[in-house]
Write a protein that holds these residues in place. Structure first.
Motif, PDB file in Angstrom:
ATOM      1  N   ILE A 150      -7.444  -0.870  -1.089  1.00 42.41           N
ATOM      2  CA  ILE A 150      -8.139  -0.069  -2.650  1.00 42.41           C
ATOM      3  C   ILE A 150      -8.944   1.205  -1.859  1.00 42.41           C
ATOM      4  CG2 ILE A 150      -9.727  -0.565  -4.255  1.00 42.41           C
ATOM      5  CD1 ILE A 150      -9.047  -2.982  -4.613  1.00 42.41           C
ATOM      6  N   PHE A 151      -9.318   0.916  -0.989  1.00 41.01           N
ATOM      7  CA  PHE A 151      -9.924   1.517  -0.101  1.00 41.01           C
ATOM      8  C   PHE A 151      -9.210   3.256   0.660  1.00 41.01           C
ATOM      9  CE2 PHE A 151     -12.182   4.523   3.676  1.00 41.01           C
ATOM     10  CZ  PHE A 151     -12.929   4.613   2.823  1.00 41.01           C
ATOM     11  N   LEU A 152      -8.366   2.461   1.247  1.00 42.95           N
ATOM     12  CA  LEU A 152      -7.630   3.762   1.057  1.00 42.95           C
ATOM     13  C   LEU A 152      -6.492   4.503   0.491  1.00 42.95           C
ATOM     14  CD1 LEU A 152      -6.182   1.688   4.603  1.00 42.95           C
ATOM     15  CD2 LEU A 152      -7.898   3.691   4.442  1.00 42.95           C
ATOM     16  N   LEU A 179       0.674  -0.829  -0.275  1.00 40.92           N
ATOM     17  CA  LEU A 179       0.143  -0.153  -0.107  1.00 40.92           C
ATOM     18  C   LEU A 179       0.756   1.605  -0.080  1.00 40.92           C
ATOM     19  CD1 LEU A 179      -2.922   1.873   0.214  1.00 40.92           C
ATOM     20  CD2 LEU A 179      -2.674   1.318   2.733  1.00 40.92           C
ATOM     21  N   ALA A 180       1.941   0.951   0.861  1.00 40.93           N
ATOM     22  CA  ALA A 180       3.488   2.361   0.672  1.00 40.93           C
ATOM     23  C   ALA A 180       3.581   2.560  -0.523  1.00 40.93           C
ATOM     24  CB  ALA A 180       3.970   1.828   1.960  1.00 40.93           C
ATOM     25  N   ALA A 181       3.735   1.880  -1.504  1.00 41.34           N
ATOM     26  CA  ALA A 181       4.296   2.149  -2.187  1.00 41.34           C
ATOM     27  C   ALA A 181       3.812   2.185  -3.602  1.00 41.34           C
ATOM     28  CB  ALA A 181       5.011   0.215  -3.281  1.00 41.34           C
ATOM     29  N   VAL A 182       1.917   1.862  -3.408  1.00 44.32           N
ATOM     30  CA  VAL A 182       0.493   2.345  -4.068  1.00 44.32           C
ATOM     31  C   VAL A 182       0.624   3.716  -4.177  1.00 44.32           C
ATOM     32  CG1 VAL A 182      -1.244   1.984  -4.473  1.00 44.32           C
ATOM     33  CG2 VAL A 182      -0.370  -0.076  -4.586  1.00 44.32           C
ATOM     34  N   THR A 239      -1.486   5.911  -8.763  1.00 40.58           N
ATOM     35  CA  THR A 239      -2.377   4.714  -7.751  1.00 40.58           C
ATOM     36  C   THR A 239      -3.224   4.148  -7.475  1.00 40.58           C
ATOM     37  OG1 THR A 239      -1.307   7.375  -6.312  1.00 40.58           O
ATOM     38  CG2 THR A 239      -2.632   5.353  -4.964  1.00 40.58           C
ATOM     39  N   LEU A 240      -4.372   4.284  -8.280  1.00 40.45           N
ATOM     40  CA  LEU A 240      -5.556   3.780  -8.280  1.00 40.45           C
ATOM     41  C   LEU A 240      -5.362   2.841  -8.807  1.00 40.45           C
ATOM     42  CD1 LEU A 240      -8.468   3.365  -7.996  1.00 40.45           C
ATOM     43  CD2 LEU A 240      -8.564   4.551 -10.548  1.00 40.45           C
ATOM     44  N   VAL A 297     -13.034  10.393 -13.731  1.00 42.05           N
ATOM     45  CA  VAL A 297     -14.722  10.042 -13.855  1.00 42.05           C
ATOM     46  C   VAL A 297     -14.709   8.741 -13.300  1.00 42.05           C
ATOM     47  CG1 VAL A 297     -17.099  10.078 -15.023  1.00 42.05           C
ATOM     48  CG2 VAL A 297     -15.122  11.538 -15.378  1.00 42.05           C
ATOM     49  N   LEU A 298     -14.078   7.773 -14.223  1.00 46.29           N
ATOM     50  CA  LEU A 298     -13.544   6.603 -13.730  1.00 46.29           C
ATOM     51  C   LEU A 298     -13.402   6.431 -11.890  1.00 46.29           C
ATOM     52  CD1 LEU A 298     -12.319   4.778 -16.932  1.00 46.29           C
ATOM     53  CD2 LEU A 298     -14.512   4.560 -15.730  1.00 46.29           C
ATOM     54  N   LEU A 299     -12.481   6.510 -11.887  1.00 46.04           N
ATOM     55  CA  LEU A 299     -12.364   6.566 -10.222  1.00 46.04           C
ATOM     56  C   LEU A 299     -13.256   7.422  -9.366  1.00 46.04           C
ATOM     57  CD1 LEU A 299      -9.027   8.652  -8.830  1.00 46.04           C
ATOM     58  CD2 LEU A 299     -11.193   8.509  -6.984  1.00 46.04           C
TER      59      LEU A 299
END
Length: 543
Positions: free
Chosen positions: A393-395, A118-121, A369-370, A286-288
């Motif tokens: 994914i939520f974070l 997650l940190a890498a993302v 990131t997404l 918009v997709l996000l």
């Protein structure tokens, strides 16, 4: 049919976001409006866009990163190259390590390897989001160049860290030696492939043009295919497709200096690329937003992963992670600027904390990131669910939205009346180039005029025409030479003349359209005349 409807709705949302961002008196960047519209679409419609990360990467990122690399001022990028590399490489590793331990400490139920993933993302900043912020916030040029350079280069380091974090989560093993070698191959190989593909295509294209002529539409299409080709070749060889696309854009800027393309082709190509940039940037956000309702719907199940019972703890974790990212970035930027000042012999000068804070707030996250979060595997090697995947994914999505909002609110306040270090003026360089170009034009006009008029009875017509054209160039030389005060006065006179010419061109165009409406002028002739006026207007608008 449903796919076509979805695409049209997404495009309509992009258009509406631009209108709303101009109408509503809110100091928010367009991506936040696009996320909000995407969320409304996700709530109102009964369909969902399934984001395949591989397709998402290939479809959107190569052309956008290629264009950013193509248009970024290369001299400015290389001038601050050390600072950019410190942010693009050192800050990413620093963030992955620091935020990995912090996230694992804050959410013990998330395994350490997943916390590092997650940190890498969330470690790489996003060039698309940075550009979107810059459209609304007047970021100083040098700061913007550093941010753009950082966001173009830090994706590879972040994604390599993600790859090894996921491998550690799946196998329970990690090798620093293998990670270092893989990073070198991924980064250097991606840069070499992107540069090589662009150079080879440009050489082949130039040979065909010189021998068989130029076709404008084909030239535009080739420029569109280069980033995709570079990306796919690099990914096939196990290198960074993202860095390949960036390197292809930077190389494109070099090979274009041969000046082989016709001016009309460059105008058409720039228009096509501007449209692609506007559309792709908008659809990404918009997709996000469209994915947000689906992720929020599982918030009750997701929050259980954190060890809490109330969903509002998710917001607390998002804010804590965003604050942690900002703190680590503030510390690294401060150290980097201090080191830069020490290298340049300015170590005793006080460092303006607002500059450091502005650089920290400007580190917004976005599409990469997404997409990186969505690449987290669904299952472990034994078939069990990948731990805390939905929570990660939520974070990640929460960090994207929060960083965009924080930059929109904090940057205007931090940059207000901020005195940046003086930057070198390029006016002398520009004046010298305009004078040299004018002299080259005069020399060619004299030569061509003699060749065209030789042996003709109406030679005086060629002399008169050449004299009128050369007078324009001589006037430009007179305005740009002399003392700095004379040159400044000449530039001001040119601006006044440009505004008058633009007003006159608009009046000409309005009269032509009036004659078409009154059926005093045919549409074919009107299109030709309007095209000429449009080209002249484009010439004066950018001068």
């Amino acid at each position: 049919m449903e796919t076509i409807t979805i695409i049209l709705i997404l495009l309509l949302a992009v258009i509406l976001s631009g209108i709303l961002s101009r109408i509503l008196p809110l100091p928010l960047p367009r991506p936040l409006f696009q996320i909000a519209l995407g969320g409304l679409i996700g709530l109102a419609a009964d369909w969902r866009v399934t984001l395949d990360p591989e397709i998402f990467f290939v479809l959107f990122l190569p052309p956008l990163l290629f264009l950013d690399g193509w248009r970024i001022p290369r001299e400015e990028l290389f001038k601050d190259g050390k600072t950019v590399l410190e942010l693009a490489l050192g800050l990413v590793v620093f963030t992955v390590v620091g935020m990995g331990f912090f996230i694992h400490w804050m959410i013990p139920a998330m395994p350490l390897a997943v916390a590092f993933a997650l940190a890498a993302v969330i470690s790489p900043t996003d060039p698309i989001a940075v550009s979107a912020i810059a459209q609304r916030v007047p970021i100083p040029k040098r700061m913007m160049h550093i941010l753009e350079g950082e966001s173009l280069l830090n994706d590879a380091s972040g994604l390599v860290c993600l790859r090894f974090a996921v491998a550690a989560a799946l196998t329970g093993a990690f090798s620093f030696h293998d990670a270092a070698l893989n990073f070198l191959w991924v980064s250097l190989g991606g840069v070499a492939i992107g540069a090589g593909v662009t150079w080879a295509v440009s050489r082949a294209k130039g040979w065909v043009t010189r021998h068989y002529g130029e076709e404008g539409g084909a030239q535009v299409l080739i420029s569109l295919l280069i980033p995709f080709g570079s990306y796919l070749v690099a990914e096939h060889l196990g290198c960074s497709g993202i860095l390949a696309a960036v390197a292809a854009g930077l190389t494109m800027g070099f090979v274009e200096t041969n000046g082989e393309l016709q001016g009309s082709t460059r105008i058409r190509r720039a228009t096509v690329w501007d449209t692609i940039q506007f559309t792709a940037n908008g659809i990404i956000f918009v997709l996000l937003g469209e994915q947000l309702p689906l992720i929020l719907a599982g918030a009750k199940e997701t929050v259980q992963t954190t060890g809490h019972l109330q969903p509002w703890w998710l917001a607390v974790h998002v804010l804590a992670i965003t604050a942690g990212l900002a703190a680590l970035r503030f510390l690294w930027v401060w150290l980097s600027l201090r080191l830069t000042m020490f290298r340049t012999g300015q170590g005793r000068r006080p460092l303006n904390w607002r500059i450091v804070a502005a650089m920290s707030f400007a580190g917004v996250r976005g599409a990469i990131t997404l997409a990186g979060a969505l690449t987290l595997p669904l299952a472990m090697a034994d078939g069990s669910p990948f731990p805390a995947r939905d929570l990660a994914i939520f974070l990640a999505m929460g960090v994207i939205i929060t960083s965009l909002a924080a930059a929109s609110i904090g940057l205007p306040w931090l940059l207000r009346d901020l005195q940046m270090p003086p930057e070198a003026s390029h006016l002398i360089e520009e004046d010298a180039a305009r004078v040299a170009a004018a002299r080259a034009a005069i020399a060619v006009i004299e030569q061509v005029e003699h060749e065209m008029a030789e042996g003709r009875d109406d030679a005086d017509l060629f002399v008169a025409a050449a004299s009128r054209i050369m007078d324009v160039y001589r006037e430009r030389i007179d305005r740009r030479q002399g003392s700095p005060e004379d040159a400044a006065s000449g530039r001001r006179e040119e601006r006044i003349e440009r505004d008058l010419r633009l007003a006159a061109l608009k009046a000409e165009r309005a009269e032509i359209f009036r004659r078409v409406r009154d059926r005093q002028l045919g549409s074919e002739i009107a299109q030709k005349l309007v095209r000429e006026l449009d080209l002249l207007e484009a010439r004066y608008a950018v001068s």
